[in-house]
Write a protein that holds these residues in place. Structure first.
Motif, PDB file in Angstrom:
ATOM      1  N   THR A  32      52.012  -1.210 -61.272  1.00 46.43           N
ATOM      2  CA  THR A  32      51.023  -0.144 -61.195  1.00 46.43           C
ATOM      3  C   THR A  32      49.773  -0.626 -60.462  1.00 46.43           C
ATOM      4  O   THR A  32      49.213   0.089 -59.652  1.00 46.43           O
ATOM      5  CB  THR A  32      50.647   0.345 -62.603  1.00 46.43           C
ATOM      6  OG1 THR A  32      51.829   0.794 -63.263  1.00 46.43           O
ATOM      7  CG2 THR A  32      49.636   1.486 -62.540  1.00 46.43           C
TER       8      THR A  32
ATOM      9  N   PRO B  41      54.527  -6.038 -69.118  1.00 42.55           N
ATOM     10  CA  PRO B  41      53.768  -6.768 -68.095  1.00 42.55           C
ATOM     11  C   PRO B  41      54.184  -6.407 -66.671  1.00 42.55           C
ATOM     12  O   PRO B  41      53.336  -6.276 -65.790  1.00 42.55           O
ATOM     13  CB  PRO B  41      54.077  -8.236 -68.406  1.00 42.55           C
ATOM     14  CG  PRO B  41      54.445  -8.250 -69.841  1.00 42.55           C
ATOM     15  CD  PRO B  41      55.105  -6.942 -70.106  1.00 42.55           C
TER      16      PRO B  41
ATOM     17  N   SER C 191      50.536  -9.034 -71.988  1.00 43.42           N
ATOM     18  CA  SER C 191      50.303  -7.648 -72.377  1.00 43.42           C
ATOM     19  C   SER C 191      49.850  -7.549 -73.830  1.00 43.42           C
ATOM     20  O   SER C 191      50.191  -8.383 -74.659  1.00 43.42           O
ATOM     21  CB  SER C 191      51.594  -6.854 -72.187  1.00 43.42           C
ATOM     22  OG  SER C 191      51.449  -5.558 -72.695  1.00 43.42           O
TER      23      SER C 191
ATOM     24  N   LEU D 222      51.955  -1.671 -72.722  1.00 43.85           N
ATOM     25  CA  LEU D 222      52.793  -1.533 -71.532  1.00 43.85           C
ATOM     26  C   LEU D 222      53.526  -2.840 -71.289  1.00 43.85           C
ATOM     27  O   LEU D 222      53.070  -3.901 -71.698  1.00 43.85           O
ATOM     28  CB  LEU D 222      51.937  -1.218 -70.295  1.00 43.85           C
ATOM     29  CG  LEU D 222      51.161   0.084 -70.283  1.00 43.85           C
ATOM     30  CD1 LEU D 222      50.230   0.116 -69.087  1.00 43.85           C
ATOM     31  CD2 LEU D 222      52.099   1.264 -70.242  1.00 43.85           C
TER      32      LEU D 222
ATOM     33  N   TYR E 228      57.138  -1.933 -76.768  1.00 44.64           N
ATOM     34  CA  TYR E 228      56.361  -1.360 -75.679  1.00 44.64           C
ATOM     35  C   TYR E 228      56.321   0.159 -75.677  1.00 44.64           C
ATOM     36  O   TYR E 228      56.424   0.796 -74.644  1.00 44.64           O
ATOM     37  CB  TYR E 228      56.862  -1.875 -74.322  1.00 44.64           C
ATOM     38  CG  TYR E 228      56.643  -3.347 -74.137  1.00 44.64           C
ATOM     39  CD1 TYR E 228      55.361  -3.849 -74.014  1.00 44.64           C
ATOM     40  CD2 TYR E 228      57.706  -4.221 -74.086  1.00 44.64           C
ATOM     41  CE1 TYR E 228      55.140  -5.191 -73.848  1.00 44.64           C
ATOM     42  CE2 TYR E 228      57.497  -5.566 -73.921  1.00 44.64           C
ATOM     43  CZ  TYR E 228      56.210  -6.052 -73.789  1.00 44.64           C
ATOM     44  OH  TYR E 228      56.010  -7.382 -73.628  1.00 44.64           O
TER      45      TYR E 228
ATOM     46  N   ASN F 231      42.236  -1.402 -71.891  1.00 44.58           N
ATOM     47  CA  ASN F 231      42.826  -2.409 -71.014  1.00 44.58           C
ATOM     48  C   ASN F 231      44.166  -2.855 -71.608  1.00 44.58           C
ATOM     49  O   ASN F 231      44.206  -3.349 -72.725  1.00 44.58           O
ATOM     50  CB  ASN F 231      41.876  -3.592 -70.889  1.00 44.58           C
ATOM     51  CG  ASN F 231      42.282  -4.563 -69.830  1.00 44.58           C
ATOM     52  OD1 ASN F 231      43.370  -4.461 -69.275  1.00 44.58           O
ATOM     53  ND2 ASN F 231      41.420  -5.513 -69.554  1.00 44.58           N
ATOM     54  N   PRO F 232      45.284  -2.706 -70.887  1.00 41.88           N
ATOM     55  CA  PRO F 232      46.593  -3.053 -71.455  1.00 41.88           C
ATOM     56  C   PRO F 232      46.915  -4.548 -71.397  1.00 41.88           C
ATOM     57  O   PRO F 232      47.966  -4.955 -71.841  1.00 41.88           O
ATOM     58  CB  PRO F 232      47.569  -2.265 -70.592  1.00 41.88           C
ATOM     59  CG  PRO F 232      46.898  -2.193 -69.273  1.00 41.88           C
ATOM     60  CD  PRO F 232      45.421  -2.096 -69.566  1.00 41.88           C
ATOM     61  N   THR F 233      46.013  -5.355 -70.846  1.00 42.42           N
ATOM     62  CA  THR F 233      46.292  -6.791 -70.726  1.00 42.42           C
ATOM     63  C   THR F 233      45.429  -7.593 -71.680  1.00 42.42           C
ATOM     64  O   THR F 233      44.281  -7.261 -71.938  1.00 42.42           O
ATOM     65  CB  THR F 233      46.027  -7.294 -69.295  1.00 42.42           C
ATOM     66  OG1 THR F 233      44.660  -7.053 -68.972  1.00 42.42           O
ATOM     67  CG2 THR F 233      46.920  -6.622 -68.304  1.00 42.42           C
TER      68      THR F 233
ATOM     69  N   ASN G 126      55.275  -3.556 -65.621  1.00 45.48           N
ATOM     70  CA  ASN G 126      54.723  -2.236 -65.306  1.00 45.48           C
ATOM     71  C   ASN G 126      53.244  -2.335 -64.960  1.00 45.48           C
ATOM     72  O   ASN G 126      52.755  -1.623 -64.081  1.00 45.48           O
ATOM     73  CB  ASN G 126      54.919  -1.259 -66.466  1.00 45.48           C
ATOM     74  CG  ASN G 126      56.360  -0.887 -66.673  1.00 45.48           C
ATOM     75  OD1 ASN G 126      57.223  -1.240 -65.874  1.00 45.48           O
ATOM     76  ND2 ASN G 126      56.645  -0.183 -67.754  1.00 45.48           N
ATOM     77  N   ILE G 127      52.527  -3.209 -65.649  1.00 46.91           N
ATOM     78  CA  ILE G 127      51.103  -3.404 -65.363  1.00 46.91           C
ATOM     79  C   ILE G 127      50.920  -3.914 -63.934  1.00 46.91           C
ATOM     80  O   ILE G 127      50.093  -3.417 -63.177  1.00 46.91           O
ATOM     81  CB  ILE G 127      50.475  -4.381 -66.377  1.00 46.91           C
ATOM     82  CG1 ILE G 127      50.502  -3.775 -67.787  1.00 46.91           C
ATOM     83  CG2 ILE G 127      49.055  -4.752 -65.974  1.00 46.91           C
ATOM     84  CD1 ILE G 127      50.136  -4.751 -68.879  1.00 46.91           C
TER      85      ILE G 127
ATOM     86  N   VAL H 266      50.935 -12.350 -66.587  1.00 51.15           N
ATOM     87  CA  VAL H 266      50.266 -11.233 -67.244  1.00 51.15           C
ATOM     88  C   VAL H 266      50.700 -11.205 -68.703  1.00 51.15           C
ATOM     89  O   VAL H 266      51.884 -11.118 -68.993  1.00 51.15           O
ATOM     90  CB  VAL H 266      50.608  -9.891 -66.557  1.00 51.15           C
ATOM     91  CG1 VAL H 266      49.969  -8.733 -67.298  1.00 51.15           C
ATOM     92  CG2 VAL H 266      50.167  -9.908 -65.114  1.00 51.15           C
TER      93      VAL H 266
END
Length: 129
Positions: free
Chosen positions: A125, A119, A113, A117, A20, A55-57, A121-122, A111
């Motif tokens: 945030t 998951p 990832s 990042l 990460y 998009n981090p996901t 943290n996503i 989530v």
């Protein structure tokens, strides 16, 4: 900071430090002895509303009624549908008794990832916005 939000990840604790993006250096290219690289680069901060590459996901799913007690989903044959991993029903019961006054009070969020990042943290945030 909210004790009711509990992150669960598929990574083992010993893998956390290696993943990460926690390393100080980012490897762009490996060169052999005597090789060199001429490069001009521009960094641009973007966000996912502008383009999906930021998009981090990879995937997001949520569930608030694993036993279908609120009947927001009408199954033609409830016994044929797979049970949720969060169900509280036994194996013989297809869905919970209908609760007309029920309200969702617990949400299950999954989530996935891309690795940029964590998951948790996503999610945190997203909740802070």
């Amino acid at each position: 900071s909210n004790p009711r939000v509990v992150p669960v990840t598929s990574r083992r604790a010993e893998d956390e430090a290696a993943g990460y993006g926690e390393a100080d250096d980012i490897l762009i290219v490996k060169l052999r002895k005597g090789q060199e690289l001429k490069l001009r680069a521009f960094a641009k901060k973007g966000f996912a509303k502008e383009h999906a590459k930021w998009n981090p996901t990879a995937g997001v799913a949520f569930e608030y009624d694993p036993d279908n007690a609120l009947r927001h989903t009408a199954y033609p044959k409830p016994e044929e549908w797979p049970k949720s991993e969060y169900t509280e029903l036994d194996d013989e019961t297809a869905q919970a008794q209908f609760n007309p006054d029920g309200k969702p009070n617990k949400y299950y969020i999954n989530v996935e990832s891309t690795g940029a990042l964590r998951p948790e943290n996503i999610v945190m945030t997203g909740l802070s916005i």
